[in-house]
Design an enzyme around this catalytic site. Structure first.
Site, PDB file in Angstrom:
ATOM      1  N   CYS A  78     -91.737  71.645  -3.714  1.00 37.89           N
ATOM      2  CA  CYS A  78     -91.760  70.338  -3.016  1.00 37.89           C
ATOM      3  C   CYS A  78     -90.608  69.627  -2.999  1.00 37.89           C
ATOM      4  CB  CYS A  78     -93.070  69.531  -3.196  1.00 37.89           C
ATOM      5  SG  CYS A  78     -93.617  68.623  -1.873  1.00 37.89           S
ATOM      6  N   HIS A 171     -97.870  73.203  -3.765  1.00 45.32           N
ATOM      7  CA  HIS A 171     -97.974  72.738  -5.163  1.00 45.32           C
ATOM      8  C   HIS A 171     -98.932  73.826  -5.972  1.00 45.32           C
ATOM      9  CE1 HIS A 171     -95.753  68.868  -5.370  1.00 45.32           C
ATOM     10  NE2 HIS A 171     -96.520  68.867  -4.099  1.00 45.32           N
ATOM     11  N   GLU A 173     -98.979  74.728  -9.076  1.00 51.19           N
ATOM     12  CA  GLU A 173     -99.241  74.075 -10.345  1.00 51.19           C
ATOM     13  C   GLU A 173    -100.658  72.966 -10.410  1.00 51.19           C
ATOM     14  OE1 GLU A 173     -97.033  72.734  -8.516  1.00 51.19           O
ATOM     15  OE2 GLU A 173     -96.643  70.967  -8.528  1.00 51.19           O
TER      16      GLU A 173
HETATM   17  N1  GLN Z   1     -91.916  63.634   0.100  1.00 52.01           N
HETATM   18  C1  GLN Z   1     -91.191  63.767  -1.209  1.00 52.01           C
HETATM   19  C2  GLN Z   1     -89.743  63.903  -0.871  1.00 52.01           C
HETATM   20  O1  GLN Z   1     -89.360  63.834   0.052  1.00 52.01           O
HETATM   21  C3  GLN Z   1     -91.658  65.351  -1.793  1.00 52.01           C
HETATM   22  C4  GLN Z   1     -93.310  65.129  -2.230  1.00 52.01           C
HETATM   23  C5  GLN Z   1     -93.847  66.232  -3.374  1.00 52.01           C
HETATM   24  O2  GLN Z   1     -92.837  66.628  -4.119  1.00 52.01           O
HETATM   25  N2  GLN Z   1     -95.071  66.378  -3.251  1.00 52.01           N
HETATM   26  O3  GLN Z   1     -89.142  64.039  -1.797  1.00 52.01           O
END
Ligand code: GLN
Length: 197
Positions: A78, A171, A173
């Protein structure tokens, strides 16, 4: 024993540590460049990419992380995917930028801010992966050396690999499906490094 470093500036690195420990790996939180020494591979966790980028600059980690990426595996989840991408929308800060992908941050807008979906990851078996997306990015540009490991039903790429670099928009994890962690551990074993660019 394989030692996995967790970039521990911000975000859900503790959940990654727990997942790797369940698989018998040892883990180390990394907050400064010297803590990268002796680590076999590194995870950049989910969190907030702007915060992670600010802290990477403040802790002089950008160049050390780029050097690390040249010969050891990194997995970004992410926000970590955003940090690894060569191009990210709405991110005006320097990032690690070593993976030949472009990503769109917060690609799912308000209504689908966070959602869960069964995602096929053929490289990890036929059972769909229960993927948790939290204000997730999507990959909207993929360079020639990048394999797409998973797409949403609408075709958007959400897991990619380029040699030793792995990135997931979701995710793993946060679930008890450990297949992506196992896949990364296999990438991190010294034998796996030979012959992989
Ligand atoms: N929206 C976050 C970003 O732009 C990422 C979100 C996340 O890591 N769950 O960094």
């Amino acid at each position: 024993m394989t030692e996995i470093g967790l970039l521990a500036l911000q975000g859900d690195f503790a959940e990654h540590a727990a997942a790797f420990q369940r698989l018998g790996a040892s883990t180390r939180e990394v907050r400064k460049a010297s803590e990268l020494d002796g680590v076999d591979a590194l995870v950049i966790p989910g969190g907030e990419s702007t915060t992670i980028c600010r802290l990477m600059a403040a802790f002089d980690l950008l160049e050390p992380l780029r050097r690390f990426a040249a010969d050891r595996p990194i997995w970004g989840t992410c926000a970590g995917m955003i940090v690894l991408a060569r191009r990210a929308s709405d991110l005006d800060l320097p990032a690690v930028e070593v993976m030949d992908i472009g990503v769109r941050r917060n690609a799912f807008g308000r209504q689908l801010d966070s959602f869960e979906a069964a995602v096929d990851i053929p490289a990890l078996g036929s059972e769909p992966f229960h993927a948790v997306f939290i204000r997730a990015p999507v990959v909207d540009e993929v360079g020639p050396g990048v394999d797409v490991l998973a797409r949403l039903p609408d075709g958007r790429a959400v897991a990619v690999q380029q040699g030793k670099l792995l990135a997931t928009a979701f995710h793993p994890e946060l679930t008890d499906d450990d297949r992506v962690h196992r896949h990364f551990l296999a990438m991190a074993r010294p034998e796996a490094q030979q012959g992989v660019k």
